[in-house]
Design a protein around this motif. Sequence first.
Motif, PDB file in Angstrom:
ATOM      1  N   ASN A  26     -14.554 -54.664 -22.369  1.00 57.06           N
ATOM      2  CA  ASN A  26     -15.588 -54.276 -23.328  1.00 57.06           C
ATOM      3  C   ASN A  26     -16.990 -54.653 -22.837  1.00 57.06           C
ATOM      4  O   ASN A  26     -17.830 -55.120 -23.605  1.00 57.06           O
ATOM      5  N   VAL A  28     -20.042 -53.362 -22.348  1.00 58.30           N
ATOM      6  CA  VAL A  28     -20.781 -52.174 -22.773  1.00 58.30           C
ATOM      7  C   VAL A  28     -21.911 -51.854 -21.805  1.00 58.30           C
ATOM      8  O   VAL A  28     -22.156 -50.689 -21.481  1.00 58.30           O
ATOM      9  N   ARG A  60     -19.923 -47.038 -28.392  1.00 57.78           N
ATOM     10  CA  ARG A  60     -19.420 -48.214 -27.676  1.00 57.78           C
ATOM     11  C   ARG A  60     -19.837 -49.508 -28.367  1.00 57.78           C
ATOM     12  O   ARG A  60     -19.069 -50.464 -28.432  1.00 57.78           O
ATOM     13  N   ARG A  63     -17.587 -49.928 -31.517  1.00 56.72           N
ATOM     14  CA  ARG A  63     -16.137 -49.936 -31.318  1.00 56.72           C
ATOM     15  C   ARG A  63     -15.603 -51.370 -31.315  1.00 56.72           C
ATOM     16  O   ARG A  63     -16.202 -52.261 -30.714  1.00 56.72           O
ATOM     17  N   ALA A  65     -13.654 -54.597 -30.157  1.00 55.31           N
ATOM     18  CA  ALA A  65     -13.436 -55.079 -28.784  1.00 55.31           C
ATOM     19  C   ALA A  65     -11.990 -55.475 -28.522  1.00 55.31           C
ATOM     20  O   ALA A  65     -11.634 -55.773 -27.392  1.00 55.31           O
ATOM     21  N   LEU A  68      -7.989 -53.235 -26.133  1.00 51.80           N
ATOM     22  CA  LEU A  68      -8.468 -52.239 -25.177  1.00 51.80           C
ATOM     23  C   LEU A  68      -7.642 -52.182 -23.890  1.00 51.80           C
ATOM     24  O   LEU A  68      -7.776 -51.240 -23.115  1.00 51.80           O
TER      25      LEU A  68
END
Length: 125
Positions: A26, A28, A60, A63, A65, A68
Amino acid sequence: MQVNDPGVLAQVDAVFDAYESALVGNDVEALDALFWDSPLTLRYGATENLVGIEAIRDFRKARPAAGLAREIVERHVTAFGADFAVANIVFRRAGQARLGRQTQTRVRMPDGWKVVAAHVSWMGT
């Protein structure tokens, strides 16, 4: 035009690996850097159609975390010439029977390989 020049494939594979690491972590900022900074960039997800880098960035940031991580089941990369490539994967998330699919269209820009269009979808179980 040469298809699948080994040097080009190695570059695209390396960028794809960086994307995968940023995605499951994650990161970003790293994800944003891997996408073309343009209102023309597209990302069609499992539940969203994002047009433009700003929409992708907003998605993003919002979203969750968690959850994933994924296992890549298949990976296919094709490079067309020195500056255009398509990467496709089939993936699975832990504990899920269904398979996901991802396509990334990449173009070599002055500042490196960038995703200009992406698509993520799920297959039924």
